[in-house]
Design an enzyme around this catalytic site. Structure first.
Site, short mmCIF file in Angstrom:
data_model
loop_
_atom_site.label_atom_id
_atom_site.label_comp_id
_atom_site.label_asym_id
_atom_site.label_seq_id
_atom_site.Cartn_x
_atom_site.Cartn_y
_atom_site.Cartn_z
CD1 TRP A 298 51.45 58.12 32.38
CD2 TRP A 298 50.33 59.65 31.20
NE1 TRP A 298 52.17 59.28 32.41
CE2 TRP A 298 51.52 60.24 31.70
CE3 TRP A 298 49.46 60.43 30.43
CZ2 TRP A 298 51.86 61.58 31.44
CZ3 TRP A 298 49.79 61.76 30.18
CH2 TRP A 298 50.97 62.31 30.68
CE LYS B 228 56.88 61.21 28.35
NZ LYS B 228 55.60 60.53 28.45
CG ASP C 253 50.20 55.43 26.41
OD1 ASP C 253 51.32 55.58 25.87
OD2 ASP C 253 49.68 56.29 27.15
C1 PLP Z 1 54.19 61.23 28.50
C2 PLP Z 1 53.07 60.26 28.33
C3 PLP Z 1 51.90 60.59 27.66
C4 PLP Z 1 51.59 62.00 27.21
O1 PLP Z 1 52.20 62.35 26.07
P1 PLP Z 1 51.97 63.81 25.46
O2 PLP Z 1 52.94 63.80 24.35
O3 PLP Z 1 52.26 64.82 26.53
O4 PLP Z 1 50.57 63.88 25.01
C5 PLP Z 1 50.94 59.62 27.49
N1 PLP Z 1 51.11 58.38 27.97
C6 PLP Z 1 52.22 58.03 28.65
C7 PLP Z 1 52.36 56.64 29.18
C8 PLP Z 1 53.23 58.95 28.84
O5 PLP Z 1 54.34 58.61 29.52
#
Ligand code: PLP
Length: 369
Positions: free
Chosen positions: A101, A200, A176
């Site tokens: 990521w 998530k 993030d």
């Molecule tokens: C799932 C995830 C993303 C991506 O998110 P989207 O909604 O598909 O753009 C970004 N960063 C992390 C750490 C993730 O787990």
């Protein structure tokens, strides 16, 4: 209704109580004669849902008053562009690369920031360790430093956020936290901006949470779309354009569910953290004592939320997954870039789900001997 345990990395399980409440309110929200999806986002009904969700989240995560809570769209990946569009100004952006990521964030930032610098990388370890913050190469006068505080695919988590000031940098820290938001408290004194997709640990896909310190607003590059300019979004209470109303509603129900959670003396996020620690410990301890399964992440970097593991005999993978499904243990297949298995233990996963997984793993190991 007895549902199977769902270990999906995302979109992921939502607490059954939340789904049941949403189902019961689907056709008529609180006597309004409308479902939430059918309401004007500017009407008093939806505004009350919005304001409650924001207040509950602020309370749960102890978000200080000088931070704005924004409900946006585009997911975590869009934020990889939106953050540099808003925060990079003309200075260097630092990125710490600890897995897939943050690698994506690095690549996207290069499109918008004039200069992007890798301050540290764990790639040499195959993303099984976290580089020690004391070793990071921080740029002078960087506009911000980006890191992914929980790498969903590699199963790596910062158990503590770095204190950039103590490392001699004034740059705001951008995290993030898509895949561990609300799983533990956040030390806001160390953070300038946090973003995460909801799918998530907060609710359905389509909603993106951004928590941003006020002094970082108002510096967007001229090319930044208005709908993605944090100041425009903040000034309009996330309603510059139509917000993801359904996602905000479900996230709001999840926040109320979180507020009701108790673990001994603890409640809310502290209760979730205690439960998440216990869940992760149970699974890691089982894997570590086994000759049959393995997790390759160094113990001080192991994620509580996403636990990748491998069968030493990979020819048994399909049988493992098929047997798991029969036992009501769903979506354990690892990410295609890593292979093997992955168990995601978000807030909606009870300890009993992890106990069921460990019991199955034990049984499968014996059966395979
Ligand atoms: C799932 C995830 C993303 C991506 O998110 P989207 O909604 O598909 O753009 C970004 N960063 C992390 C750490 C993730 O787990």
């Amino acid at each position: 209704m007895n549902r199977p345990y769902n270990f999906s990395a995302g979109p992921a399980a939502i607490p059954a109580e939340v789904l049941q409440q949403a189902a019961s309110e689907m056709l008529d929200w609180h006597g309004s004669g409308m479902g939430v999806m059918e309401m004007s986002h500017r009407g008093k009904e939806f505004l009350s849902i919005y304001e409650q969700a924001e207040a509950d989240l602020r309370e749960l995560l102890a978000v200080p008053q000088n931070f704005k809570i924004l409900f946006m769209q585009g997911g975590g990946l869009a934020e990889n562009a939106i953050v540099p569009l808003n925060l990079s100004r003309a200075a260097t952006v630092d990125v710490v690369v600890t897995g897939s990521w943050s690698q994506k964030s690095l690549k996207e930032a290069r499109k918008y920031a004039s200069e992007v610098h890798v301050a540290a990388s764990a790639e040499d370890s195959g993303f099984t360790t976290l580089p020690d913050p004391a070793s990071w190469q921080l740029s002078r006068g960087a506009s911000y430093l980006h890191l992914c505080s929980n790498e969903t695919i590699h199963g790596i988590e910062f158990h503590e956020l770095p204190d950039l000031r103590a490392l001699g940098s004034d740059a705001p820290l951008v995290i993030d936290f898509s895949s561990h938001v609300a799983s533990r408290p956040v030390d806001w004194s160390r953070v300038g901006l946090a973003f995460g997709g909801a799918q998530k640990n907060l609710g359905p896909a389509g909603l993106t949470l951004v928590v941003v310190r006020e002094d970082l607003l108002g510096h967007a590059l001229p090319a930044c779309p208005s709908a993605f300019d944090y100041k425009v979004v903040a000034d309009n209470q996330s309603m510059f354009n139509t917000p993801p109303t359904w996602g905000i509603y479900i996230a709001g129900l999840t926040f109320q569910w979180l507020k009701r959670q108790r673990e001994g003396e603890l409640s809310g996020i502290a209760a979730m953290e205690a439960r998440n620690v216990a869940k992760a410990r149970l699974l890691y301890n089982f894997i570590d004592q086994s000759q049959f399964y393995v997790n390759k992440v160094s113990p001080n970097a192991r994620s509580r939320m996403n636990i990748p593991f491998f069968l030493r005999d990979e020819s048994r993978n399909d049988a493992f997954l098929a047997g798991a499904k029969e036992c009501g243990l769903l979506q354990l297949k690892g990410h295609k870039s890593v292979g093997g298995m992955r168990a995601s233990l978000y807030n909606a996963m009870p300890l009993a789900g992890v106990e069921a997984l460990v019991a199955y793993m034990q049984e499968f190991e014996q059966r395979s001997a």
